[in-house]
Design a protein around this motif. Structure first.
Motif, PDB file in Angstrom:
ATOM      1  N   GLY A   1     -23.341  -0.332 -12.744  1.00 53.01           N
ATOM      2  CA  GLY A   1     -23.606  -0.736 -11.353  1.00 53.01           C
ATOM      3  C   GLY A   1     -22.433  -0.516 -10.414  1.00 53.01           C
ATOM      4  N   VAL A   2     -21.511   0.369 -10.805  1.00 52.67           N
ATOM      5  CA  VAL A   2     -20.390   0.693  -9.908  1.00 52.67           C
ATOM      6  C   VAL A   2     -20.770   1.969  -9.145  1.00 52.67           C
ATOM      7  CG1 VAL A   2     -17.945   1.345  -9.742  1.00 52.67           C
ATOM      8  CG2 VAL A   2     -18.689  -0.322 -11.460  1.00 52.67           C
ATOM      9  N   ASN A   3     -21.092   1.819  -7.853  1.00 50.39           N
ATOM     10  CA  ASN A   3     -21.584   2.966  -7.085  1.00 50.39           C
ATOM     11  C   ASN A   3     -20.470   3.857  -6.566  1.00 50.39           C
ATOM     12  OD1 ASN A   3     -24.093   1.982  -7.556  1.00 50.39           O
ATOM     13  ND2 ASN A   3     -24.289   0.944  -5.574  1.00 50.39           N
ATOM     14  N   ASP A   4     -19.362   3.232  -6.140  1.00 53.18           N
ATOM     15  CA  ASP A   4     -18.298   4.050  -5.552  1.00 53.18           C
ATOM     16  C   ASP A   4     -16.974   3.294  -5.640  1.00 53.18           C
ATOM     17  OD1 ASP A   4     -17.290   6.334  -4.236  1.00 53.18           O
ATOM     18  OD2 ASP A   4     -17.265   5.263  -2.312  1.00 53.18           O
ATOM     19  N   VAL A   5     -15.880   4.027  -5.866  1.00 58.02           N
ATOM     20  CA  VAL A   5     -14.546   3.433  -5.916  1.00 58.02           C
ATOM     21  C   VAL A   5     -13.604   4.329  -5.097  1.00 58.02           C
ATOM     22  CG1 VAL A   5     -12.584   2.757  -7.361  1.00 58.02           C
ATOM     23  CG2 VAL A   5     -14.913   2.525  -8.252  1.00 58.02           C
ATOM     24  N   ARG A   6     -12.845   3.709  -4.191  1.00 60.12           N
ATOM     25  CA  ARG A   6     -11.844   4.484  -3.447  1.00 60.12           C
ATOM     26  C   ARG A   6     -10.534   3.701  -3.452  1.00 60.12           C
ATOM     27  NH1 ARG A   6     -13.659   8.808  -0.816  1.00 60.12           N
ATOM     28  NH2 ARG A   6     -12.302   8.894   1.004  1.00 60.12           N
ATOM     29  N   GLN A   7      -9.421   4.405  -3.707  1.00 62.10           N
ATOM     30  CA  GLN A   7      -8.137   3.702  -3.775  1.00 62.10           C
ATOM     31  C   GLN A   7      -7.259   4.074  -2.587  1.00 62.10           C
ATOM     32  OE1 GLN A   7      -6.022   3.419  -7.529  1.00 62.10           O
ATOM     33  NE2 GLN A   7      -4.073   3.749  -6.515  1.00 62.10           N
ATOM     34  N   GLY A   8      -6.557   3.071  -2.065  1.00 60.86           N
ATOM     35  CA  GLY A   8      -5.582   3.300  -0.991  1.00 60.86           C
ATOM     36  C   GLY A   8      -4.310   2.568  -1.351  1.00 60.86           C
ATOM     37  N   LYS A   9      -3.436   2.365  -0.353  1.00 61.17           N
ATOM     38  CA  LYS A   9      -2.195   1.634  -0.652  1.00 61.17           C
ATOM     39  C   LYS A   9      -1.911   0.589   0.417  1.00 61.17           C
ATOM     40  CE  LYS A   9       0.360   5.533   1.328  1.00 61.17           C
ATOM     41  NZ  LYS A   9       1.041   6.790   1.014  1.00 61.17           N
ATOM     42  N   VAL A  10      -1.194  -0.446  -0.016  1.00 63.28           N
ATOM     43  CA  VAL A  10      -0.724  -1.464   0.939  1.00 63.28           C
ATOM     44  C   VAL A  10       0.799  -1.466   0.896  1.00 63.28           C
ATOM     45  CG1 VAL A  10      -2.659  -3.074   0.932  1.00 63.28           C
ATOM     46  CG2 VAL A  10      -0.918  -3.278  -0.812  1.00 63.28           C
ATOM     47  N   ILE A  11       1.379  -1.531   2.067  1.00 59.07           N
ATOM     48  CA  ILE A  11       2.836  -1.528   2.166  1.00 59.07           C
ATOM     49  C   ILE A  11       3.248  -2.772   2.940  1.00 59.07           C
ATOM     50  CG2 ILE A  11       4.854  -0.264   3.022  1.00 59.07           C
ATOM     51  CD1 ILE A  11       3.010   2.290   2.862  1.00 59.07           C
ATOM     52  N   ASP A  12       3.936  -3.661   2.249  1.00 59.17           N
ATOM     53  CA  ASP A  12       4.418  -4.889   2.895  1.00 59.17           C
ATOM     54  C   ASP A  12       5.844  -4.653   3.378  1.00 59.17           C
ATOM     55  OD1 ASP A  12       2.036  -6.195   2.366  1.00 59.17           O
ATOM     56  OD2 ASP A  12       2.711  -6.934   0.417  1.00 59.17           O
ATOM     57  N   ILE A  13       6.047  -4.844   4.669  1.00 56.85           N
ATOM     58  CA  ILE A  13       7.362  -4.564   5.262  1.00 56.85           C
ATOM     59  C   ILE A  13       7.897  -5.831   5.926  1.00 56.85           C
ATOM     60  CG2 ILE A  13       8.589  -3.229   7.021  1.00 56.85           C
ATOM     61  CD1 ILE A  13       6.827  -0.929   6.547  1.00 56.85           C
ATOM     62  N   GLU A  14       9.165  -6.098   5.679  1.00 54.93           N
ATOM     63  CA  GLU A  14       9.835  -7.210   6.356  1.00 54.93           C
ATOM     64  C   GLU A  14      10.820  -6.628   7.360  1.00 54.93           C
ATOM     65  OE1 GLU A  14      10.980 -10.378   3.664  1.00 54.93           O
ATOM     66  OE2 GLU A  14      12.601 -10.913   5.056  1.00 54.93           O
ATOM     67  N   LEU A  15      10.618  -6.950   8.636  1.00 55.33           N
ATOM     68  CA  LEU A  15      11.456  -6.408   9.711  1.00 55.33           C
ATOM     69  C   LEU A  15      12.366  -7.500  10.274  1.00 55.33           C
ATOM     70  CD1 LEU A  15       8.818  -4.374  11.797  1.00 55.33           C
ATOM     71  CD2 LEU A  15      10.578  -3.427  10.300  1.00 55.33           C
ATOM     72  N   ALA A  16      13.544  -7.082  10.711  1.00 52.91           N
ATOM     73  CA  ALA A  16      14.444  -8.037  11.371  1.00 52.91           C
ATOM     74  C   ALA A  16      13.917  -8.344  12.777  1.00 52.91           C
ATOM     75  CB  ALA A  16      15.840  -7.436  11.455  1.00 52.91           C
ATOM     76  N   GLU A  17      13.071  -7.467  13.294  1.00 54.29           N
ATOM     77  CA  GLU A  17      12.485  -7.610  14.629  1.00 54.29           C
ATOM     78  C   GLU A  17      11.807  -8.967  14.800  1.00 54.29           C
ATOM     79  OE1 GLU A  17      12.274  -6.555  18.086  1.00 54.29           O
ATOM     80  OE2 GLU A  17      12.540  -4.724  16.905  1.00 54.29           O
ATOM     81  N   SER A  18      11.963  -9.575  15.994  1.00 54.31           N
ATOM     82  CA  SER A  18      11.263 -10.856  16.186  1.00 54.31           C
ATOM     83  C   SER A  18      10.205 -10.739  17.281  1.00 54.31           C
ATOM     84  CB  SER A  18      12.268 -11.948  16.558  1.00 54.31           C
ATOM     85  OG  SER A  18      13.052 -11.480  17.649  1.00 54.31           O
ATOM     86  N   ASP A  19      10.261  -9.638  18.066  1.00 49.99           N
ATOM     87  CA  ASP A  19       9.264  -9.469  19.114  1.00 49.99           C
ATOM     88  C   ASP A  19       8.061  -8.711  18.558  1.00 49.99           C
ATOM     89  OD1 ASP A  19       8.549  -7.108  21.527  1.00 49.99           O
ATOM     90  OD2 ASP A  19       8.226  -9.264  21.876  1.00 49.99           O
TER      91      ASP A  19
END
Lengths: 79, 79
Positions: free
Chosen positions: B32-50
């Motif tokens: 029952g698995v019709n479709d699978v697509r893989q992507g990526k997540v990128i977690d970024i920590e910035l010094a920026e506060s605005d």
């Protein structure tokens, strides 16, 4: 039914991919980047229509294949 | 400031990684698995506060490095 599974490294696990991205961003002139960590998202379309059994099946998929639970966390979102 | 960037393949672009996962799930007995697509997540920590300037910077990062905008979409979430 569609679901998104997000797999990320556990805290404390070294992320060479993230370090490479961090270095490349610096080389491109982006300053102020304190930390970068990369994970993966897997979008799955299931024939299943019952939410609870879909969640159970997706959990199984993560435990058996999609995530290395020794070093990775996974999160399931039913869309 | 923390942000999560999600990069996924555009519709219509063949996803060999997704196909491989789909095949492996089938081999493990998940039907029952019709479709699978893989992507990526990128977690970024910035010094920026605005927030606005952080968003602009992150957009630049995606356009220049984090996403191949010919075949990929990206989505920025400021956390």
């Amino acid at each position: 039914m569609k679901a998104r599974i997000t797999v990320t490294l556990k805290n404390g696990v070294l992320d060479p991919q993230g370090k490479a991205i961090e270095g490349a961003l610096g080389a491109l002139g982006f300053d102020g980047v304190n930390d970068v960590r990369q994970g993966k998202v897997i979008d799955i379309e299931l024939a299943e229509s019952d939410k609870a059994s879909a969640e159970g099946k997706l959990n199984d998929m993560c435990e058996k294949l999609l995530a290395n639970t020794v070093i990775e966390n996974y999160h399931i979102d039913i869309l």
